[in-house]
Design a protein around this motif. Structure first.
Motif, PDB file in Angstrom:
ATOM      1  N   PHE A 172       0.838  -1.205   0.000  1.00 47.00           N
ATOM      2  CA  PHE A 172       0.000   0.000   0.000  1.00 47.00           C
ATOM      3  C   PHE A 172       0.871   1.253   0.000  1.00 47.00           C
ATOM      4  CE2 PHE A 172      -2.467   3.468   1.523  1.00 47.00           C
ATOM      5  CZ  PHE A 172      -3.769   3.227   1.135  1.00 47.00           C
ATOM      6  N   ALA A 219       2.777   1.891  -3.174  1.00 48.47           N
ATOM      7  CA  ALA A 219       1.919   2.451  -4.223  1.00 48.47           C
ATOM      8  C   ALA A 219       1.667   3.936  -3.974  1.00 48.47           C
ATOM      9  CB  ALA A 219       0.596   1.686  -4.281  1.00 48.47           C
ATOM     10  N   LEU A 220       1.472   4.312  -2.710  1.00 50.00           N
ATOM     11  CA  LEU A 220       1.297   5.730  -2.377  1.00 50.00           C
ATOM     12  C   LEU A 220       2.554   6.523  -2.725  1.00 50.00           C
ATOM     13  CD1 LEU A 220      -0.055   8.173  -1.080  1.00 50.00           C
ATOM     14  CD2 LEU A 220       0.649   7.285   1.153  1.00 50.00           C
ATOM     15  N   GLY A 246       2.755   7.031  -6.352  1.00 49.98           N
ATOM     16  CA  GLY A 246       1.822   8.061  -6.789  1.00 49.98           C
ATOM     17  C   GLY A 246       2.329   9.465  -6.497  1.00 49.98           C
ATOM     18  N   HIS A 275     -10.350   2.679  -0.523  1.00 51.69           N
ATOM     19  CA  HIS A 275      -9.138   1.868  -0.662  1.00 51.69           C
ATOM     20  C   HIS A 275      -9.005   1.456  -2.131  1.00 51.69           C
ATOM     21  CE1 HIS A 275      -6.108  -1.138  -0.189  1.00 51.69           C
ATOM     22  NE2 HIS A 275      -6.216  -1.227   1.122  1.00 51.69           N
ATOM     23  N   PRO A 276      -7.952   1.877  -2.831  1.00 54.92           N
ATOM     24  CA  PRO A 276      -7.827   1.522  -4.252  1.00 54.92           C
ATOM     25  C   PRO A 276      -7.493   0.042  -4.431  1.00 54.92           C
ATOM     26  CG  PRO A 276      -6.385   3.369  -3.626  1.00 54.92           C
ATOM     27  CD  PRO A 276      -6.839   2.714  -2.371  1.00 54.92           C
ATOM     28  N   TYR A 280      -5.320  -3.082  -5.708  1.00 55.17           N
ATOM     29  CA  TYR A 280      -3.886  -3.339  -5.878  1.00 55.17           C
ATOM     30  C   TYR A 280      -3.627  -3.848  -7.289  1.00 55.17           C
ATOM     31  CZ  TYR A 280      -3.099  -3.023  -0.814  1.00 55.17           C
ATOM     32  OH  TYR A 280      -3.008  -2.578   0.476  1.00 55.17           O
ATOM     33  N   ASP A 309      -7.967   3.700  -8.468  1.00 60.28           N
ATOM     34  CA  ASP A 309      -7.175   4.900  -8.734  1.00 60.28           C
ATOM     35  C   ASP A 309      -6.534   5.349  -7.425  1.00 60.28           C
ATOM     36  OD1 ASP A 309      -6.101   7.269  -9.550  1.00 60.28           O
ATOM     37  OD2 ASP A 309      -8.017   8.279  -9.907  1.00 60.28           O
ATOM     38  N   TRP A 310      -5.208   5.444  -7.401  1.00 59.43           N
ATOM     39  CA  TRP A 310      -4.506   5.911  -6.217  1.00 59.43           C
ATOM     40  C   TRP A 310      -4.485   7.430  -6.127  1.00 59.43           C
ATOM     41  CZ3 TRP A 310      -2.548   2.786  -2.349  1.00 59.43           C
ATOM     42  CH2 TRP A 310      -2.684   1.415  -2.570  1.00 59.43           C
ATOM     43  N   VAL A 367      -5.989   9.051  -2.913  1.00 55.32           N
ATOM     44  CA  VAL A 367      -5.147   8.896  -1.730  1.00 55.32           C
ATOM     45  C   VAL A 367      -4.024   9.924  -1.778  1.00 55.32           C
ATOM     46  CG1 VAL A 367      -3.795   7.302  -0.341  1.00 55.32           C
ATOM     47  CG2 VAL A 367      -5.673   6.418  -1.729  1.00 55.32           C
TER      48      VAL A 367
END
Length: 367
Positions: free
Chosen positions: A4, A7-8, A11, A168-169, A171, A354-355, A358
């Motif tokens: 998680f 990925a953040l 982004g 929550h996007p 994965y 879609d992240w 976030v």
């Protein structure tokens, strides 16, 4: 959790931010850790305790919940890097002293944003609330991923701390799903067997015992059904083995005990028809978002934020009751059109994952 936050970070980097990723060298004392390794297996080979950044380099292993000197080192590294903000995950009380100490060490000139996966742990203990307030109370802002967690944050009485709730996007880090037949051949699963997947750490609140209790009723009308249980046992495994023997379902249950690598995750979800989350209590979970990212529908229970995350990609049943769990699984496989509709819904949710929201929330809260 590692996936998680990677990925953040990805982004944020895609938006043009420079990101320093600091990871754990120790999360728990070995004597208290129920699993086999505290390292994410895809990163352990390169010596990291988290995943790598865009450069492929593993992040520095700095964080140690048991060593206040390591907390001071983390503060020093963030300050020397001249960070504009620090973003950290919060999901259980054991980490509160470390995060609270780091947040205070950075304040007031470097604001902190808490990304709250659980404001209160699944299994409650005395002191959870004051510890959460210590970890989160000096943050510039908080991000939550479900209504349940948002309400728990509000109940902590954190005053005027700004908060943002985002979905929550899905994965997508595990890649596209493999062809179902190819994945099953690799796992030794019959091509046409109806296949259920229980995925993740095994603890009492996740309800594996309820799913096992439901399996005989499913088998009665769907004789070829198979169940894969994939995850480390954080509870004693013996009662589950005894339950399987008592129910006479040993030939239908395959247990893969251990933490799955990214490629194994892809293989397991690609082979499955339906991912089952029979939780008896929860706040939220990322398992459904792994399933959607690989185009697999979910059967879950109406606890915490699980139902709100399912949308058109699955079915929801009451918790703790094998009968509706069995009926919904049978409905998925036997009622015309249900399997096709939910599988399409799961794939659509994965494609729409879609992240950006976030990242937006973190940017807004960090100022």
């Amino acid at each position: 959790m590692a996936h998680f936050h990677d990925a953040l970070a990805d982004g944020l980097e895609a938006r043009g931010h420079d990101v320093l990723r600091l990871s754990f060298r120790r999360q728990y004392p070995g004597v208290l850790f129920p699993g086999t390794s505290q390292l994410e297996p895809d990163a352990a080979a390169s010596g990291a305790s988290g995943l790598g950044g865009a450069s492929g380099e593993p992040p520095p292993r700095v964080l140690d919940t048991l060593n206040p000197l390591a907390w001071r080192r983390a503060v020093r590294e963030v300050r020397e890097w001249r960070a504009d903000a620090m973003v950290f995950p919060y999901w259980m009380s054991f980490f509160a002293p470390m995060w609270g100490g780091i947040v205070r060490g950075l304040a007031p000139d470097i604001p902190s944003v808490g990304l709250v996966h659980n404001a209160l742990p699944h299994e409650r203990r005395p002191g959870d609330r004051p510890l959460a307030r210590y970890a989160l109370g000096r943050c510039e802002g908080l991000v939550t991923l479900s209504d349940r967690v948002r309400l728990d944050v509000q109940a902590l009485g954190l005053g005027e701390t700004p908060a943002r709730q985002v979905a929550h996007p899905a994965y997508r880090q595990f890649g596209d799903a493999l062809p179902r037949g190819e994945a099953r051949a690799a796992l030794g699963i019959p091509p046409e067997a109806p296949l259920l997947l229980f995925f993740g750490f095994v603890r009492a609140y996740k309800g594996l015992s309820v799913l096992l209790e439901a399996l005989p009723a499913i088998r009665q009308r769907l004789p070829g059904v198979q169940l894969i249980v994939a995850g480390e046992f954080y509870d004693d495994r013996a009662p589950y083995d005894a339950q399987i023997a008592r129910l006479g379902i040993g030939d239908a249950v395959r247990i893969e005990s251990g933490y799955a690598s990214g490629e194994r995750v892809r293989l397991l979800f690609s082979a499955a028809d339906l991912v089952v989350q029979p939780y008896v209590s929860a706040t939220q979970s990322g398992v459904a978002q792994v399933a959607f990212g690989l185009g697999r529908p979910v059967l879950t229970t109406d606890v915490g934020g699980l139902a709100e995350a399912i949308g058109e990609g699955g079915l929801v049943v009451p918790p703790g009751d094998p009968a509706p769990l069995a009926e919904s699984a049978l409905r998925f496989f036997q009622e015309p059109g249900v399997r096709q509709r939910l599988t399409a819904g799961a794939a659509a949710q994965g494609d729409a994952g879609d992240w950006g929201p976030v990242v937006d929330a973190v940017e807004q809260l960090a100022g």
